[in-house]
Design an enzyme around this catalytic site. Structure first.
Site, mmCIF file in Angstrom:
data_model
loop_
_atom_site.group_PDB
_atom_site.id
_atom_site.type_symbol
_atom_site.label_atom_id
_atom_site.label_comp_id
_atom_site.label_asym_id
_atom_site.label_seq_id
_atom_site.Cartn_x
_atom_site.Cartn_y
_atom_site.Cartn_z
ATOM 1 N N GLU A 142 8.786 7.138 -19.341
ATOM 2 C CA GLU A 142 8.533 6.828 -20.746
ATOM 3 C C GLU A 142 8.295 5.325 -20.840
ATOM 4 O OE1 GLU A 142 11.264 8.621 -23.604
ATOM 5 O OE2 GLU A 142 12.033 9.880 -21.986
ATOM 6 N N TYR A 158 -9.057 -3.566 -7.349
ATOM 7 C CA TYR A 158 -9.190 -3.205 -5.938
ATOM 8 C C TYR A 158 -10.421 -3.863 -5.325
ATOM 9 C CZ TYR A 158 -5.799 0.571 -6.699
ATOM 10 O OH TYR A 158 -4.666 1.290 -6.986
ATOM 11 N N GLY A 218 4.678 0.026 -6.820
ATOM 12 C CA GLY A 218 5.474 0.578 -5.722
ATOM 13 C C GLY A 218 6.626 1.435 -6.192
ATOM 14 N N TYR A 235 -3.177 9.912 -8.454
ATOM 15 C CA TYR A 235 -4.569 9.790 -8.911
ATOM 16 C C TYR A 235 -4.889 8.341 -9.283
ATOM 17 C CZ TYR A 235 -8.773 10.349 -11.722
ATOM 18 O OH TYR A 235 -10.034 10.231 -12.225
ATOM 19 N N ARG A 236 -6.007 7.828 -8.752
ATOM 20 C CA ARG A 236 -6.457 6.474 -9.069
ATOM 21 C C ARG A 236 -7.934 6.545 -9.471
ATOM 22 N NH1 ARG A 236 -1.818 6.025 -8.964
ATOM 23 N NH2 ARG A 236 -0.492 4.560 -7.819
ATOM 24 N N GLY A 276 6.576 4.390 -7.700
ATOM 25 C CA GLY A 276 6.377 5.775 -7.276
ATOM 26 C C GLY A 276 6.580 5.960 -5.789
ATOM 27 N N ASP A 277 6.138 4.989 -5.001
ATOM 28 C CA ASP A 277 6.315 5.062 -3.547
ATOM 29 C C ASP A 277 7.794 5.015 -3.183
ATOM 30 O OD1 ASP A 277 3.503 4.916 -3.394
ATOM 31 O OD2 ASP A 277 3.594 2.722 -3.405
ATOM 32 N N GLY A 311 0.849 -1.185 0.000
ATOM 33 C CA GLY A 311 0.000 0.000 0.000
ATOM 34 C C GLY A 311 0.884 1.234 0.000
#
Length: 342
Positions: A245, A104, A280, A168-169, A282-283, A34
């Site tokens: 990209e 989800y 994950g 954004y999701r 981006g996290d 998460g």
């Protein structure tokens, strides 16, 4: 020492084995993940004092989830245990021109249903210096939306630095509230914003001219995008924009930019082939950036650390980025040969 708090939902992650389609074989790999939990794990791996705030069911699955965070030295004392179900997401990893898929199953989870007035912000923010949250948390339900707004407003009352990954999701904003109405308000409390070009457009209504779908990214367009965000939200001190990209599910080129109002910094670009798991990614960038802004000497160093950390995450299965500072530093300094370390 900085104590960093992340706030969001920890989910059970159920993934089809390897590159299989859903239930191509009668099994799913069970782990946890998460957005904000992933950030906390990265920060703890880098030796920072990271805590996770969430609501997790008081049952055996919840026990396993909390134990998994503790295994990575993430602080769990502020996690609220209550009756209810665990949020779930299902993952099918793509290959070549077949994209990965996420389904989800988070509605009516313990986190989604928890009353916003159930959080004790005085206790939660004791000794906390930094809050990190994402646009995923307010997208889950009206309750989590209200709690997110309380979290950032209460943080600012106490002088806590706030970072927000817009994230954004579209498959989560289903309870009758527009993402922009919420995210614009949340952003007024932010010191640091992390986003990609789609997040800026869908969450804040800001446009970018680059044709990302065509695989081409123009740095000047991202400077204009980040300049416009800084102008519209004067409370924001730094904007970091990730630049992906996507050539196929297996091949991505990866970089990022940071605008601090005085200079626009563009990182080196990584060409990533044979991606293992981009979920994950981006996290891991957010975790690397927060570490860098707290511990490194300049915004450029922080940005390069974040991009290198995220590049390495694409080689690791699972939501969590299991890398060390030394590994990230070596890649950031140019050692990307992949030669065996003996």
């Amino acid at each position: 020492m900085s104590r960093i708090l992340t706030f969001g939902e920890l989910m059970l992650r159920l993934k089809s084995p390897g590159r299989e389609r859903f239930l191509q074989s009668p099994s799913l790999e069970a782990t946890f993940g998460g957005g904000e939990a992933n950030v906390a794990v990265s920060l703890a791996n880098y030796g920072l004092d990271a805590e996770f705030l969430s609501v997790i069911p008081d049952n055996a699955i919840g026990d396993a989830a909390v134990a998994e965070l503790r295994r990575f030295n993430v602080g769990t004392d502020k996690i609220i245990r209550t009756a209810g179900r665990m949020g779930i997401y299902y993952l099918e990893t793509g290959a070549n021109q077949r994209p990965s898929k996420v389904i989800y199953d988070r509605a009516y989870s313990a986190f989604a249903m928890f009353a916003p007035d159930g959080y004790d912000w005085d206790e939660i923010y004791r000794d906390v210096t930094w809050l990190h949250i994402s646009g995923i948390t307010p997208a889950v339900s009206q309750e989590t939306c209200d709690a997110s707004l309380h979290a950032v407003s209460e943080a600012k009352k106490r002088g806590v630095t706030v970072s927000i990954d817009l994230n954004y999701r579209k498959n989560l904003w289903k309870y009758g509230v527009a993402a922009q109405d919420v995210m614009r308000e949340l952003t007024t409390y932010a010191d640091v914003i992390i986003a990609n070009e789609e997040d800026c457009q869908k969450s804040l209504g800001l446009k970018c001219e680059s044709n990302v779908e065509g695989g081409k990214l123009e740095a000047e367009d991202y400077k204009k995008l980040s300049d416009s965000l800084l102008a519209e939200y004067p409370n924001v001190r730094k904007v970091a924009i990730t630049l992906r990209e996507s050539k196929s599910a297996d091949i991505n080129f990866w970089a990022a930019a940071l605008n601090n109002g005085e200079e626009f910094i563009l990182s080196r670009k990584y060409e990533m082939y044979d991606i293992v798991d981009r979920v994950g990614g981006g996290d891991s960038f957010s975790g690397g950036l927060i570490y860098g802004l707290n511990k490194l000497g300049s915004d450029r160093e922080a940005l390069e650390f974040a991009v290198a950390a995220s590049c390495l995450k694409h080689t690791i299965d699972g939501d969590f980025n299991r890398v060390t500072i030394d590994e990230v530093m070596k890649l950031a300094e140019g050692d990307g040969s992949g030669r065996v370390q003996r």
